[in-house]
Design a protein around this motif. Structure first.
Motif, PDB file in Angstrom:
ATOM      1  N   LEU A   1      28.802  53.600  31.069  1.00 48.66           N
ATOM      2  CA  LEU A   1      29.504  52.369  30.692  1.00 48.66           C
ATOM      3  C   LEU A   1      29.678  51.473  31.913  1.00 48.66           C
ATOM      4  CD1 LEU A   1      32.369  53.518  28.292  1.00 48.66           C
ATOM      5  CD2 LEU A   1      30.331  52.205  27.683  1.00 48.66           C
ATOM      6  N   ALA A   2      29.443  50.195  31.714  1.00 48.70           N
ATOM      7  CA  ALA A   2      29.765  49.192  32.720  1.00 48.70           C
ATOM      8  C   ALA A   2      30.920  48.354  32.188  1.00 48.70           C
ATOM      9  CB  ALA A   2      28.554  48.313  33.011  1.00 48.70           C
ATOM     10  N   ARG A   3      31.834  47.977  33.074  1.00 53.21           N
ATOM     11  CA  ARG A   3      33.038  47.238  32.664  1.00 53.21           C
ATOM     12  C   ARG A   3      33.041  45.871  33.327  1.00 53.21           C
ATOM     13  NH1 ARG A   3      38.163  48.281  30.649  1.00 53.21           N
ATOM     14  NH2 ARG A   3      39.859  47.000  31.477  1.00 53.21           N
ATOM     15  N   LEU A   4      33.240  44.855  32.512  1.00 57.15           N
ATOM     16  CA  LEU A   4      33.339  43.483  33.008  1.00 57.15           C
ATOM     17  C   LEU A   4      34.759  42.992  32.808  1.00 57.15           C
ATOM     18  CD1 LEU A   4      32.109  40.797  34.038  1.00 57.15           C
ATOM     19  CD2 LEU A   4      31.601  40.247  31.643  1.00 57.15           C
ATOM     20  N   GLU A   5      35.392  42.537  33.888  1.00 57.10           N
ATOM     21  CA  GLU A   5      36.735  41.954  33.842  1.00 57.10           C
ATOM     22  C   GLU A   5      36.641  40.497  34.290  1.00 57.10           C
ATOM     23  OE1 GLU A   5      39.508  44.207  36.071  1.00 57.10           O
ATOM     24  OE2 GLU A   5      39.320  46.010  34.827  1.00 57.10           O
ATOM     25  N   VAL A   6      37.162  39.604  33.472  1.00 53.88           N
ATOM     26  CA  VAL A   6      37.089  38.169  33.750  1.00 53.88           C
ATOM     27  C   VAL A   6      38.488  37.571  33.656  1.00 53.88           C
ATOM     28  CG1 VAL A   6      36.077  35.955  33.088  1.00 53.88           C
ATOM     29  CG2 VAL A   6      34.758  38.065  32.801  1.00 53.88           C
ATOM     30  N   THR A   7      38.850  36.784  34.667  1.00 54.90           N
ATOM     31  CA  THR A   7      40.137  36.079  34.681  1.00 54.90           C
ATOM     32  C   THR A   7      39.877  34.593  34.904  1.00 54.90           C
ATOM     33  OG1 THR A   7      41.259  38.017  35.622  1.00 54.90           O
ATOM     34  CG2 THR A   7      42.412  35.907  35.759  1.00 54.90           C
ATOM     35  N   ASN A   8      40.415  33.755  34.034  1.00 51.23           N
ATOM     36  CA  ASN A   8      40.287  32.314  34.170  1.00 51.23           C
ATOM     37  C   ASN A   8      41.278  31.817  35.212  1.00 51.23           C
ATOM     38  OD1 ASN A   8      39.818  29.593  33.801  1.00 51.23           O
ATOM     39  ND2 ASN A   8      41.038  29.455  31.925  1.00 51.23           N
ATOM     40  N   LEU A   9      40.778  31.046  36.189  1.00 52.77           N
ATOM     41  CA  LEU A   9      41.634  30.555  37.273  1.00 52.77           C
ATOM     42  C   LEU A   9      42.042  29.093  37.088  1.00 52.77           C
ATOM     43  CD1 LEU A   9      39.766  32.143  40.339  1.00 52.77           C
ATOM     44  CD2 LEU A   9      41.672  33.079  39.017  1.00 52.77           C
ATOM     45  N   LEU A  10      41.562  28.440  36.036  1.00 58.00           N
ATOM     46  CA  LEU A  10      41.893  27.035  35.804  1.00 58.00           C
ATOM     47  C   LEU A  10      43.022  26.897  34.768  1.00 58.00           C
ATOM     48  CD1 LEU A  10      38.354  25.399  35.689  1.00 58.00           C
ATOM     49  CD2 LEU A  10      40.038  25.275  37.531  1.00 58.00           C
ATOM     50  N   PRO A  11      43.770  25.786  34.818  1.00 53.24           N
ATOM     51  CA  PRO A  11      44.849  25.603  33.820  1.00 53.24           C
ATOM     52  C   PRO A  11      44.331  25.519  32.391  1.00 53.24           C
ATOM     53  CG  PRO A  11      45.130  24.113  35.692  1.00 53.24           C
ATOM     54  CD  PRO A  11      43.775  24.730  35.839  1.00 53.24           C
ATOM     55  N   ALA A  12      43.178  24.887  32.195  1.00 53.22           N
ATOM     56  CA  ALA A  12      42.650  24.743  30.834  1.00 53.22           C
ATOM     57  C   ALA A  12      42.006  26.049  30.381  1.00 53.22           C
ATOM     58  CB  ALA A  12      41.624  23.615  30.793  1.00 53.22           C
ATOM     59  N   PRO A  13      42.225  26.449  29.152  1.00 53.91           N
ATOM     60  CA  PRO A  13      41.630  27.690  28.649  1.00 53.91           C
ATOM     61  C   PRO A  13      40.119  27.552  28.460  1.00 53.91           C
ATOM     62  CG  PRO A  13      42.747  26.558  26.867  1.00 53.91           C
ATOM     63  CD  PRO A  13      43.056  25.785  28.116  1.00 53.91           C
TER      64      PRO A  13
ATOM     65  N   ARG B   1      44.728  30.959  31.334  1.00 53.14           N
ATOM     66  CA  ARG B   1      44.850  31.055  32.782  1.00 53.14           C
ATOM     67  C   ARG B   1      45.609  32.325  33.182  1.00 53.14           C
ATOM     68  NH1 ARG B   1      47.582  26.613  36.956  1.00 53.14           N
ATOM     69  NH2 ARG B   1      47.037  27.752  38.864  1.00 53.14           N
ATOM     70  N   GLY B   2      45.000  33.072  34.129  1.00 52.51           N
ATOM     71  CA  GLY B   2      45.657  34.239  34.708  1.00 52.51           C
ATOM     72  C   GLY B   2      45.703  35.466  33.820  1.00 52.51           C
ATOM     73  N   ARG B   3      45.133  35.407  32.630  1.00 49.70           N
ATOM     74  CA  ARG B   3      45.164  36.567  31.731  1.00 49.70           C
ATOM     75  C   ARG B   3      43.776  37.204  31.692  1.00 49.70           C
ATOM     76  NH1 ARG B   3      48.666  34.482  26.457  1.00 49.70           N
ATOM     77  NH2 ARG B   3      50.550  33.850  27.629  1.00 49.70           N
ATOM     78  N   PRO B   4      43.608  38.357  32.313  1.00 52.62           N
ATOM     79  CA  PRO B   4      42.271  38.956  32.360  1.00 52.62           C
ATOM     80  C   PRO B   4      41.830  39.485  31.000  1.00 52.62           C
ATOM     81  CG  PRO B   4      43.896  40.451  33.310  1.00 52.62           C
ATOM     82  CD  PRO B   4      44.613  39.166  33.034  1.00 52.62           C
ATOM     83  N   ALA B   5      40.546  39.421  30.773  1.00 54.41           N
ATOM     84  CA  ALA B   5      39.924  39.990  29.580  1.00 54.41           C
ATOM     85  C   ALA B   5      38.839  40.955  30.045  1.00 54.41           C
ATOM     86  CB  ALA B   5      39.322  38.902  28.694  1.00 54.41           C
ATOM     87  N   ALA B   6      38.661  42.040  29.323  1.00 58.62           N
ATOM     88  CA  ALA B   6      37.700  43.070  29.719  1.00 58.62           C
ATOM     89  C   ALA B   6      36.798  43.432  28.547  1.00 58.62           C
ATOM     90  CB  ALA B   6      38.428  44.318  30.234  1.00 58.62           C
TER      91      ALA B   6
END
Length: 372
Positions: free
Chosen positions: A60-72, A96-101
């Motif tokens: 398994l490979a895991r991708l974690e992404v967090t948005n750093l901009l105010p706009a979703p 913004r600031g909420r990671p998704a995996a």
């Protein structure tokens, strides 16, 4: 382009429907532009934990992404190359600031190094009129190690070492105490056990177990003409990996040479080298020469090749063994098909033919039983 043509055609023909279609297309294009051109700032990380598995295991490979901009970010799509196929993932709404995996399955059917990534993020409008790709994360490697089988402790090597593995031979000049025996003229008086001699009324001297240097070297033939097919080469690497793991358990210092893959150190490092091994052109004799340079203190040598060469393969095994000093204990393994000739002993070497990985423990035990 089509919207502009529709507007021009509608204007020329006077058809309101064409003008309406052209106008709608232009409006949709204007709305799509911000979705594609607005900047994207994300913190994306691609990882594999653990970094390795055994052939046929779970990957398994895991991708974690967090948005750093105010706009979703509205459900962005990411593209992840896995070996020779493309994997597409639709991410949830990224605030913004909420990671998704998300997780991606990694193929583990065969031994090797699986390249995963890089991760490409796609910005697109809801209608898919405009698209823009950006690189979000760097690639990673996932190691699929050869299948292994459990083995009994390996035999000791053939030369002395202060921190070696005790052997079944006795010595008067080593560190592993074995027993007492009667003094004979010529024995070193420093080895006399005076307390026991006083009780027995005669001189008794200490006798020791000989010890062996615990340096193992596994050499795998990478020549294409040594094997009937790639499956035989895979069996050779499975045998090598099993011996490497056993050598690690037995506290051997271990080296591996298979073509350009040459490694010395802990079992994990050597197993990763097994993942990168492939059929090439160095051959067994060239690999043995490289192994002698890499691990000159070798005391237990394992040579593995295929049986396609027949008698010539036996000659190559013996020539490769002669690259090492005479005191080095050598085990020769030739990989063959199940309907091939089974035997113990290859020329002057202790060895056998191997048709299946599960037969390796019994073949090694048989080799020890016959004292080869």
């Amino acid at each position: 382009m089509l919207s502009a043509l529709a507007l021009v055609a509608g204007q020329a023909t006077g058809l309101g429907e064409l003008r309406l279609i052209g106008l709608a297309g232009m409006v949709a294009l204007v709305i799509a532009v911000p979705f594609a051109v607005l900047p994207t700032r994300v913190d994306a990380r691609l990882s594999v934990q653990p970094r390795h598995t055994t052939a046929g295991g779970r990957g398994l490979a895991r991708l974690e992404v967090t948005n750093l901009l105010p706009a979703p970010l509205l459900h962005p799509t990411v593209r992840i190359p896995v070996e020779h196929r493309q994997t597409y993932l639709r991410l949830p709404l990224l605030r913004r600031g909420r990671p998704a995996a998300e997780e991606v399955d990694v193929p583990t059917e065969r031994r090797g190094v699986v390249d995963i990534g890089p991760v490409w993020g796609t910005r697109a409008d809801p209608l898919g009129l405009l698209r823009r790709e950006q690189r979000w994360a760097d690639p990673v490697e996932f190691y699929v190690r050869p299948r292994i089988v459990g083995l009994q402790p390996l035999p000791p090597g053939g030369l002395h070492d202060l921190e070696g593995v005790p052997s079944d031979q006795t010595s008067m000049t080593d560190l592993a105490f074995h027993a007492l025996r009667e003094y004979v003229p010529g024995d070193d008086l420093r080895h006399v056990h005076w307390r026991s001699s006083a009780r027995a009324g005669e001189l008794l001297v200490r006798q020791y177990h000989d010890t062996r240097r615990s340096h193992a070297c596994v050499v795998v033939d990478d020549a294409r003409d040594a094997y009937l097919d790639a499956e035989d080469f895979e069996l050779a690497l499975q045998a090598a990996a099993s011996l490497i793991v056993r050598a690690g358990i037995d506290d051997y210092e271990t080296a591996l040479v298979c073509g350009v893959q040459q490694a010395f150190g802990d079992p994990g490092t050597l197993l990763d080298a097994c993942c990168r091994a492939h059929l090439g052109g160095l051959g067994l004799l060239g690999a043995a020469r490289q192994a002698m340079t890499l691990a000159p203190d070798t005391s237990l040598l394992v040579l593995i090749t295929g049986r396609k060469g027949g008698v010539r393969a036996d000659e190559t095994l013996m020539r490769a063994a002669r690259e090492f000093p005479a005191g080095v204990r050598t085990i020769a393994i030739s990989v063959d098909r199940p309907d091939g000739e089974l035997r113990v002993g290859i020329g002057e070497l202790g060895g056998f033919t191997l048709t299946a990985l599960d037969d390796l423990p019994a073949m090694l035990n048989g080799l020890a039983r016959f004292g080869r």
